[in-house]
Design a protein around this motif. Structure first.
Motif, short mmCIF file in Angstrom:
data_model
loop_
_atom_site.label_atom_id
_atom_site.label_comp_id
_atom_site.label_asym_id
_atom_site.label_seq_id
_atom_site.Cartn_x
_atom_site.Cartn_y
_atom_site.Cartn_z
N THR A 131 0.47 -0.39 -0.26
CA THR A 131 0.00 0.05 0.16
C THR A 131 1.37 1.59 -0.25
N ALA A 187 0.42 5.54 1.11
CA ALA A 187 -0.12 6.60 0.82
C ALA A 187 0.41 7.61 0.61
N GLN A 197 -0.94 -1.29 -4.50
CA GLN A 197 -2.10 -0.24 -3.65
C GLN A 197 -2.18 0.94 -3.14
N THR A 198 -2.96 2.07 -4.35
CA THR A 198 -2.78 3.32 -3.81
C THR A 198 -3.91 4.15 -2.85
N ASN A 199 -3.48 5.21 -1.99
CA ASN A 199 -4.12 5.16 -0.61
C ASN A 199 -4.23 6.46 -0.97
N THR A 205 -5.57 10.32 0.24
CA THR A 205 -6.76 10.65 1.52
C THR A 205 -6.29 12.00 0.97
N LYS A 261 -5.87 9.61 9.58
CA LYS A 261 -6.12 8.28 8.84
C LYS A 261 -4.96 7.35 9.66
N PRO A 316 0.62 2.63 5.82
CA PRO A 316 0.42 1.60 4.73
C PRO A 316 1.98 1.11 4.73
#
Length: 430
Positions: free
Chosen positions: A44, A46, A73-75, A77, A85, A96
């Motif tokens: 991940t 972030a 997997q990009t996050n 926010t 978060k 992440p």
């Protein structure tokens, strides 16, 4: 777009750490050994700026060309929620694998063993000499590197050429001084008083990065050093007093005025001839005043005892609890490469931190002398002041200092109050 100096979420994480939710075990040995091209993992990543999504995706694509079996997997926010978060994820041991980190939070996360030390990332081609020294220092804690610089900001003075001309005041020149700045700001304010025009309007109501952190450094003072506040140092007081003096005689708009109308709005609307701001202001001008950029100029900050500008920027960090640590460090190394920074430069939203990759970014704003921000970073930048719990004392600066800037109390008294408060909080960090 200003992105860096905001501290949302750090206090909550500090409370979490005190409550014992942060890991107190020592970090595991760094896992920076090279990984095989056939390594399979899911990571991940972030980040908070949607404008940089094309850059992030392009660099993930080039990473996957080397490691096709590592899924990213990009996050994304929004900044307003990013640190809240992160705090929740840290509590659950689920940060992440790779993430954006900023200066005000780096020591807090590193000191609670939430981030992986990255000293051995050099085995994957990362060389700390490829980034500005002040920025490398920012992401170093207890003698270890916890973040690899991604991009940075330094500060300059943007100015309205038309207002200078109308007021009959000569435009600023290189190596100008505080006296030069004051003289020009005062003349323009006197000329524009009936029109509601100030010589300078800037974010004096709590934005140290854009204002008084710089003048403190220029005067030879400091905000924090060796775990102690420098606010009550005579040189630091001099770096604060100038703002009170400039506001008192009308050269610079007061905190009340820039609270009612944001200084960037005043500047763009011709109500302020000068604006102390970071390099991000160039992209804002290009977007808001497209086709009119030639009406503006930018110059390095005026000096006092010496030149000085605060440098702040983002870094790539890796979770200490990542289940795929070797792959995560490989991704951080790739995102920190010259190749990735060249993509960053073409994006145009931030100055890439890797030395000698900034030309494309400079050329993105041909009507402004953006090279000065690069030169400042390399020649006289001062590291953004931080501690383990930066939030606690930095969020008090406006409450304590603004009354002094506006004349409700003396600068000396406010500086002592700030130093006393800050030292009391710093003592709790030990």
């Amino acid at each position: 777009m200003k992105r860096r100096s905001f501290l949302t979420g750090a206090a909550a994480l500090a409370a979490m750490a005190v409550a014992g939710c942060g890991s107190k075990e020592s970090g595991s040995p760094s896992a920076a050994a090279s990984i095989d091209a056939n390594t399979s993992a899911t990571l991940t990543l972030a980040y908070w700026d949607k404008n940089q999504t094309p850059t992030v995706q392009a660099n993930i694509k080039s990473f996957n060309a080397k490691y096709p079996k590592i899924k990213i997997q990009t996050n994304l926010t929004a900044y307003a929620d990013y640190w809240t978060k992160m705090k929740t994820q840290a509590q659950g041991g689920e940060l992440p694998d790779v993430m954006w980190m900023n200066g005000p939070n780096i020591q807090l996360y590193a000191s609670n063993n939430m981030l992986e030390p990255l000293d051995s990332i050099t085995s994957q081609g990362v060389d700390w000499k490829n980034y500005p020294d002040a920025l490398v220092t920012l992401y170093t804690y207890d003698g270890k590197h916890y973040g690899v610089p991604k991009d940075y900001d330094t500060i300059g003075v943007f100015y309205n050429k038309d207002l200078f001309k109308q007021a009959g005041v000569e435009e600023p020149k290189a190596d100008w001084t505080w006296d030069d700045f004051h003289d020009k700001a005062k003349k323009i304010s006197d000329w524009g008083k009936s029109k509601g025009i100030y010589g300078c309007a800037t974010t004096i109501n709590g934005d140290g990065q854009g204002t008084y952190y710089n003048t403190i450094a220029q005067a030879g003072g400091y905000v924090i050093k060796d775990g102690k506040s420098g606010y009550d140092d005579p040189k630091s007081i001099e770096g604060l007093q100038c703002w009170a003096d400039w506001i008192k005689d009308g050269s610079v708009a007061s905190a009340k005025i820039v609270t009612d109308t944001k200084p960037d709005v005043m500047f763009e609307n011709g109500k302020s001839a000068m604006f102390w701001s970071g390099d991000w202001m160039a992209s804002q001008l290009a977007a808001d005043l497209k086709g009119k950029e030639d009406k503006f100029g930018v110059i390095d900050l005026p000096k006092k005892e010496k030149k000085g500008t605060i440098i702040h920027g983002l870094a790539w960090a890796v979770s200490q609890k990542s289940k795929n640590k070797a792959a995560a460090i490989a991704l951080a190394a790739h995102m920190s490469s010259k190749e990735a920074h060249e993509v960053e430069a073409k994006n145009g939203t931030a100055i890439p931190a890797f030395n000698d990759t900034q030309d494309a970014w400079v050329k993105a704003f041909p009507k402004l002398n953006m090279q000065l921000f690069i030169d400042a970073a390399n020649d006289y930048a001062v590291t953004y002041p931080v501690s383990k719990n930066t939030d606690v004392w930095a969020n008090k600066e406006a409450d304590i200092l603004v009354p002094a800037f506006d004349g409700s109390t003396t600068v000396k008294a406010a500086a002592k109050q700030m130093a006393d408060f800050m030292n009391a909080e710093l003592a709790k960090e030990k």
